[in-house]
Structures are given as structure tokens and as C-alpha cells.
Design an enzyme around this catalytic site. Structure first.
Site, PDB file in Angstrom:
ATOM      1  N   ASP A  51       0.856  -1.195   0.000  1.00 61.91           N
ATOM      2  CA  ASP A  51       0.000   0.000   0.000  1.00 61.91           C
ATOM      3  C   ASP A  51       0.889   1.241   0.000  1.00 61.91           C
ATOM      4  O   ASP A  51       1.781   1.358   0.841  1.00 61.91           O
ATOM      5  CB  ASP A  51      -0.889  -0.039   1.257  1.00 61.91           C
ATOM      6  N   ASP A  55      -4.240   3.796   2.806  1.00 58.59           N
ATOM      7  CA  ASP A  55      -5.661   3.464   2.980  1.00 58.59           C
ATOM      8  C   ASP A  55      -5.856   1.997   3.370  1.00 58.59           C
ATOM      9  O   ASP A  55      -6.984   1.518   3.455  1.00 58.59           O
ATOM     10  CB  ASP A  55      -6.483   3.811   1.723  1.00 58.59           C
ATOM     11  N   ASP A  59      -1.800  -1.180  -3.758  1.00 59.14           N
ATOM     12  CA  ASP A  59      -2.129  -0.399  -4.961  1.00 59.14           C
ATOM     13  C   ASP A  59      -0.985  -0.446  -5.972  1.00 59.14           C
ATOM     14  O   ASP A  59       0.071  -1.037  -5.706  1.00 59.14           O
ATOM     15  CB  ASP A  59      -2.493   1.045  -4.577  1.00 59.14           C
ATOM     16  N   ASP A 128      -5.399 -10.293 -15.789  1.00 58.45           N
ATOM     17  CA  ASP A 128      -6.549 -11.169 -15.622  1.00 58.45           C
ATOM     18  C   ASP A 128      -7.668 -10.662 -16.538  1.00 58.45           C
ATOM     19  O   ASP A 128      -7.955  -9.467 -16.550  1.00 58.45           O
ATOM     20  CB  ASP A 128      -7.020 -11.103 -14.162  1.00 58.45           C
ATOM     21  N   ASP A 230     -10.029 -15.808 -16.768  1.00 57.40           N
ATOM     22  CA  ASP A 230     -10.724 -16.283 -15.574  1.00 57.40           C
ATOM     23  C   ASP A 230     -11.963 -17.107 -15.916  1.00 57.40           C
ATOM     24  O   ASP A 230     -12.785 -16.688 -16.747  1.00 57.40           O
ATOM     25  CB  ASP A 230     -11.154 -15.041 -14.766  1.00 57.40           C
ATOM     26  N   GLU A 284      -7.975 -20.294 -17.113  1.00 49.25           N
ATOM     27  CA  GLU A 284      -8.085 -20.978 -15.824  1.00 49.25           C
ATOM     28  C   GLU A 284      -8.875 -22.272 -16.017  1.00 49.25           C
ATOM     29  O   GLU A 284      -9.939 -22.271 -16.621  1.00 49.25           O
ATOM     30  CB  GLU A 284      -8.833 -20.071 -14.841  1.00 49.25           C
ATOM     31  N   HIS A 351      -4.335 -17.340  -5.533  1.00 53.88           N
ATOM     32  CA  HIS A 351      -5.195 -16.579  -4.621  1.00 53.88           C
ATOM     33  C   HIS A 351      -6.488 -17.313  -4.276  1.00 53.88           C
ATOM     34  O   HIS A 351      -7.265 -16.822  -3.461  1.00 53.88           O
ATOM     35  CB  HIS A 351      -5.526 -15.235  -5.279  1.00 53.88           C
ATOM     36  N   ASP A 352      -6.748 -18.444  -4.919  1.00 47.10           N
ATOM     37  CA  ASP A 352      -7.970 -19.197  -4.648  1.00 47.10           C
ATOM     38  C   ASP A 352      -7.734 -20.382  -3.728  1.00 47.10           C
ATOM     39  O   ASP A 352      -8.636 -21.205  -3.520  1.00 47.10           O
ATOM     40  CB  ASP A 352      -8.573 -19.722  -5.961  1.00 47.10           C
TER      41      ASP A 352
HETATM   42  C1  NOJ Z   1     -11.725 -17.642 -10.481  1.00 47.79           C
HETATM   43  C2  NOJ Z   1     -10.909 -16.633  -9.762  1.00 47.79           C
HETATM   44  O1  NOJ Z   1      -9.585 -17.092  -9.673  1.00 47.79           O
HETATM   45  C3  NOJ Z   1     -11.562 -16.432  -8.423  1.00 47.79           C
HETATM   46  O2  NOJ Z   1     -10.780 -15.677  -7.553  1.00 47.79           O
HETATM   47  C4  NOJ Z   1     -12.896 -15.797  -8.655  1.00 47.79           C
HETATM   48  O3  NOJ Z   1     -13.580 -15.712  -7.416  1.00 47.79           O
HETATM   49  C5  NOJ Z   1     -13.743 -16.593  -9.633  1.00 47.79           C
HETATM   50  N1  NOJ Z   1     -13.005 -17.075 -10.761  1.00 47.79           N
HETATM   51  C6  NOJ Z   1     -14.859 -15.745 -10.156  1.00 47.79           C
HETATM   52  O4  NOJ Z   1     -14.341 -14.769 -11.013  1.00 47.79           O
END
Ligand code: NOJ
Length: 577
Positions: A51, A55, A59, A128, A230, A284, A351-352
Site C-alpha cells: 500500500d 488506505d 495499490d 486477468d 478467468d 483458468e 489466490h484461490d
Molecule cells: C476464479 C478466480 O480465480 C476467483 O478468484 C474468482 O472468485 C472466480 N473465478 C470468479 O471470477
């Protein structure tokens, strides 16, 4: 006589001709070399990276301030999670304007400066592309929902209520997992595979596809280097929406993924966009069979560059652990399915998913460092393009929140509501989230031991992992034995050895439940990798002599000899050839 061969290599989008000698260099022993195959991709979750304005939200200027750090890693490509205008129901995966930057993240000028700074450092940028759905606050959706006759009505999937209730569709994030949301304004349901604020676009509408191509060209014209697409395997749908068998959601990819029409959409995208720009492309997910995955990336089909299959990342979904034998089987099967044609990504985190070391390694103080390094060794020595998630190079671990109030992720929060509404065991749910929630991987990057890990001078949007006083970049950067410097060494090793990118992979000791051992061979080199995936000493008997071998990398200061490995020990040998 030596044969001279001119090879075209794309360097920052410009073809450069390299003249090399066939007899001496391994360069030409590997067919079809491509920059995106040789790249190491580093994924930045911008909300949590750095950051710059206090905030509490990461960023673009924050990333700019860390460009030299990125350079120091030796990585080639940054994949940036969405930075477009968004109300942030799903942290940027719900886009309300594809041509603007989210205010939390900065401005278009910041973006231009970021791209320039990356290119100056020979780092490419992959963005993305989120086009299975938009935000419900996108102007298209606002128009679409305003009346059945609106010109944007067919940009989305609507089911008029007079036809009756639509057949059940499972939603990933909806509180009741119901992907149809009734909208009173036009007496119709709209489809949302993800949250209610993420209505699915109707790809059968050529106008939608044209809009997407134009958005892609807008960013490609700015000079970006690729797209990570995505949820793309879901874009094609049977729009008659027939009933699906009960419990189908347990095999969701089989029912939602790769529906007829998908390849036509990609081919059209290829002719409209990919054929005109030197872009790296990865979607993805890759369907549910090897054939599905192949069809996406077979170079002769002119679709995408590489597949991003989920089977490996899904293996560690049970907190009780996973079987190394299965892990080896899965990665070996995928490798052999792509050995002759097509290309894969290699990854153990994003990140998932929760943190790599907490899922595949061992995040206890005794083994966090060794197991992080061991997993890094795996990623950097397999065939395919490695995708490495920010923070894993420090050995960052799951935060393991104990209260639902600490979570920010729509998936975890709505999942909690679902359990509660249905009288389920919320404590059990919270215990599972400590292992599995995506927020474990979304806590701020740990830069130093000052307040908030040096991530922000304000209040972070999500809590910082309290271990930051111990686990941080500043403490590791000058320590030659740190997890961070091991990552740098492993990346450099891969860059020096194209055999690690392209060489033939052979699994050894298939039935060893503790050790993953394999060779990579080609271009006049043979490399042996041995990895102990357990917290106990283990024995490895590959039958290959390491006498006279050169040790290229090891995560202990003195590598073990003979066939014994210490807990999570990783050794990479260059064998005498
Ligand atoms: C896959 C993304 O990697 C994830 O983070 C997102 O929540 C879903 N697609 C919906 O876009």
C-alpha cells in the site's frame, strides 16, 4: 561442419533472431522454444502486496515501489489479479468498467508507469481477463435489467418467470448455492455461477464477444504481454438450461466446463486478437479430461498457449493431508499427456487456495523453511511454466482466523451463512476455513518487522499474519540461507538450464511413499531431483549413481549422502553424462 540455425525468439514482443551452433549448444536440441515456456510467472495479488497511500489497500504505486524487488527474484512475468473498476464483491473479479483502474488501486497513469517500469526491467505483464461474468454494477447489466426490450438484454442470461422456475443451477458463492436470482423489475431470473453480484455474460451473443475482443485489444495496444482468462471454461452454456442430474455439482467441471461452442469462441478470439499481438495466453481450468486440456493448447488448433489444470491443486483439499503416491501419479500423468504436444502450467498455490506450505508442506516452525524450499524445488524443476504465488517465496503460512468477522472473502462469508441458515455446525466450518479459506493466501505481504509488516501505514483491509515479525522480506533478503534466497537460486537454476524447462521427465521410485524422485534429461544434460515430502528421514533408492555428480541445489547446507534424506530435504544433482 557445424550447422548454423537461425531461431526466432520473441523478446518483449519483438522477434529477435539468434544464430546458434547446433553441435555445441543445447539451444536447438529442444524443439519449439518459446519465451512463455521458459518464463517463471510470479502472481501478485494487488490488494495485499504493498500500500502506498495509507488506505490499508495495496495499490499500483505500491507495486511500482517494489519493482526492484521483483527484478531481484529473477522472475520473467507478473500475473496481476484484476485491477479494473469494481465494487469488490469478489475482490475485483466483479468488474464494472473494463477500461478503468479500480480507485483503490490508483489511476491509468499509475498503470502506464507500472507497465513501463516492468518492461524496463524485462518483466512482462499478464492481466486477468474476467469475462464469464461482469459486476451487476456494470453499465451493460444495469441496462440489461432495466427492460426486456433493452438493447443489452441479451448480454446476460435471463429466464422469464412465466416459463416457470428455471432448472436448478449450482452457484459457487451464493448463500443458497442458487445460481438463478429473481429480479422483480422484469419478472425474470438472471444467471450467476458466482455471486449474485456477478451475472454471467451470454457468449452466444456476437455483440458480447465483440465487446470482449475490443477490451482485449485496448489492453494489448497498451503493450501488455498476455491474458489469464478467468473461469473461461464456463463461458459456453447450453442456453436451453435443461435439468441436470441430482448432485451434479459434485462434478461441476464436467457439467459447466468446456461446453460446445467454447472452442469456436476461442478460435474467433485467436483470429481477432491473439493472431495480431504477441500475447501469452492461459485459461483458468482445462476441463475434465486430458483431451479437453489438449484441445485448448494443441498448437495446431491455434487456441491458447498453455493449460492450467486443477487436478494437482485440488489434491490438498482435505486438512487430513494428501498422499504423495497420488501426488506423484497426478503430476506424472499430466506430464506424460503433454510430453509430445501442448504445454502446461505448474503450480501449487494461487489466490484461490490457502498457502502452499500450509497445504503441501509443513507450516510448523521446525519445518516451515525446509518444506517451503522443498516445494519450490519441485516447482522449479518440473516441465511446464511455473506459476509462483506472492509470499510463498518467504514461506508465508495460513493465518488461521478464529472468527468469521476476520474473513473478507465472499466465498467464506457466504459459505458460513449457508451453514448457519441450514442449522449446520459453524464451528466445524470455521475449523475447516483455517485450513482452506482463500483469505489465508490474501493476508498482506510481509515486508518487514515494523507495524503491519511494512505493508501499510494505515489499517490493513485484512489482518496481517502475526508471524510477520519473524517471517518477512527484510529479514530474509540478506540471509543466504533464507527461503527467499533459496527461491532466487532455484529460479536462476531453471533459467540457466533449459533442460529443466523442456527435458524429458522420468519418475523414479514410483512406490516410495515419502520421496518424489525424477530425472530431467535432454540437450546433453541429465538432472536428478530427490525430494523428501515428509517430516521424517527417508530413504531413496533410485538406482542412479550420484558419484561424480554436481550438486546444483540443496535446501540443507550440507546435502545428505548415500540414500538417506533428512526431513523435507531436496537435492538437485547434475549427473555425469
Ligand atoms: C476464479 C478466480 O480465480 C476467483 O478468484 C474468482 O472468485 C472466480 N473465478 C470468479 O471470477
Amino acid at each position: 561442419m557445424k550447422q548454423l540455425i537461425a531461431t526466432a525468439i520473441f523478446f518483449i514482443g519483438v522477434p529477435v533472431f539468434v544464430v546458434s551452433s547446433c553441435a555445441q549448444s543445447p539451444v536447438n536440441t529442444f524443439p519449439d522454444r518459446q519465451w512463455w515456456k521458459e518464463a517463471v510467472v510470479y502472481q501478485i495479488y494487488p490488494r495485499s502486496f504493498k500500500d502506498s497511500d495509507g488506505d490499508g489497500i495495496g495499490d499500483l504505486q505500491g507495486i511500482i515501489s517494489k519493482l526492484d524487488y521483483l527484478k531481484s527474484l529473477g522472475i520473467d512475468v507478473v500475473w496481476l489479479n484484476p485491477i479494473y473498476e469494481s465494487p469488490n464483491d469478489d475482490n475485483g473479479y466483479d468488474i464494472s468498467d473494463y477500461r478503468n483502474i479500480m480507485k483503490d488501486f490508483g489511476t491509468m497513469e499509475d498503470f502506464d508507469a507500472l507497465l513501463k517500469g516492468m518492461h524496463q526491467r524485462h518483466i512482462k505483464l499478464v492481466m486477468d481477463l474476467v469475462v464469464n461474468h461482469t459486476s451487476d454494477e456494470h453499465d451493460w447489466f444495469k441496462q440489461s435489467k432495466s427492460s426486456r426490450n433493452n438493447a443489452y438484454r441479451n448480454y446476460y442470461h435471463w429466464w422469464n418467470a412465466e416459463k416457470g422456475t428455471p432448472a436448478y443451477r449450482w452457484s459457487f458463492f451464493d448463500v443458497q448455492h442458487d445460481a438463478w436470482k429473481f429480479d422483480t423489475a422484469t419478472n425474470a431470473y438472471y444467471l450467476h455461477y458466482f455471486s449474485r453480484k456477478q451475472p454471467d455474460l451470454n457468449w452466444e451473443n456476437p455483440q458480447v464477444r465483440k465487446e470482449v475482443h475490443d477490451i482485449m485489444k485496448f489492453w494489448a495496444d497498451k503493450g501488455i504481454d498476455g491474458f489469464r482468462m478467468d473461469a473461461f471454461q464456463f463461458v459456453a452454456k447450453d442456453t436451453t438450461f435443461p435439468p441436470l442430474p441430482q448432485g451434479y455439482e459434485k462434478n461441476i467441471i464436467q457439467y459447466y466446463g468446456m461446453a460446445p461452442g467454447l472452442h469456436d469462441y476461442i478460435k474467433e478470439m485467436y483470429s481477432e486478437v491473439f493472431s495480431k499481438y504477441p500475447l501469452m495466453t492461459v485459461a483458468e481450468g482445462s476441463g475434465s479430461t486430458f483431451e479437453d486440456a489438449h484441445n485448448l493448447v494443441d498448437p495446431e488448433r491455434h487456441e491458447l498457449n498453455m493449460a492450467y489444470p486443477f487436478e494437482g491443486i485440488d489434491l490438498a483439499s482435505d486438512p487430513k493431508g494428501y498422499s504423495l503416491l497420488t501426488f506423484k501419479k497426478v503430476f506424472s500423468r499430466w506430464d506424460s499427456a503433454f510430453a509430445r504436444k501442448g504445454w502446461l502450467s505448474i503450480f501449487l498455490a494461487n489466490h484461490d487456495n490457502a498457502r502452499m506450505v500450509s497445504r503441501y508442506g509443513n507450516d510448523t516452525p521446525a519445518f516451515r523453511e525446509a518444506s517451503s524450499k522443498m516445494l519450490t524445488t519441485f516447482l522449479m524443476t518440473m516441465r511446464g511454466t511455473p506459476y509462483y504465488y506472492n509470499g510463498d517465496e518467504l514461506g508465508m503460512i495460513n493465518i488461521k482466523f478464529s472468527s468469521i468477522n476476520d474473513y473478507r472473502d465472499v466465498q467464506t462469508i457466504n459459505g458460513y451463512k449457508n451453514v448457519k441458515d441450514n442449522g449446520g455446525d459453524t464451528l466445524q466450518y470455521l475449523a475447516l476455513q483455517q485450513y482452506a479459506s482463500r483469505d489465508n493466501a490474501r493476508t498482506p505481504f510481509q515486508w518487514d518487522a515494523t507495524a503491519n509488516a511494512g505493508f501499510t501505514s494505515g489499517r490493513p483491509w485484512i489482518n496481517v499474519n502475526p508471524d510477520y515479525t519473524n517471517v518477512n522480506e527484510s529479514a530474509q533478503t540478506n540471509d543466504p540461507n533464507s527461503v527467499l534466497n533459496y527461491f532466487r537460486k532455484a529460479v536462476a537454476l531453471r533459467k540457466r538450464n533449459p533442460v529443466l524447462v523442456y527435458g524429458k521427465y522420468t519418475l523414479l521410485e514410483k512406490n516410495n511413499p515419502a520421496v518424489y524422485a525424477y530425472t530431467r534429461e535432454g540437450g546433453g544434460k541429465k538432472i536428478l531431483v530427490v525430494l523428501n515430502f515428509t517430516a521424517q528421514p527417508a530413504t531413496v533408492k533410485t538406482g542412479i549413481s550420484t558419484g561424480g555428480a554436481k550438486i546444483l541445489l540443496c535446501n540443507y547446507s550440507i546435502p545428505s549422502k548415500d540414500s538417506q534424506l533428512r526431513p523435507y530435504e531436496a537435492i538437485v544433482y547434475q549427473l555425469k553424462y
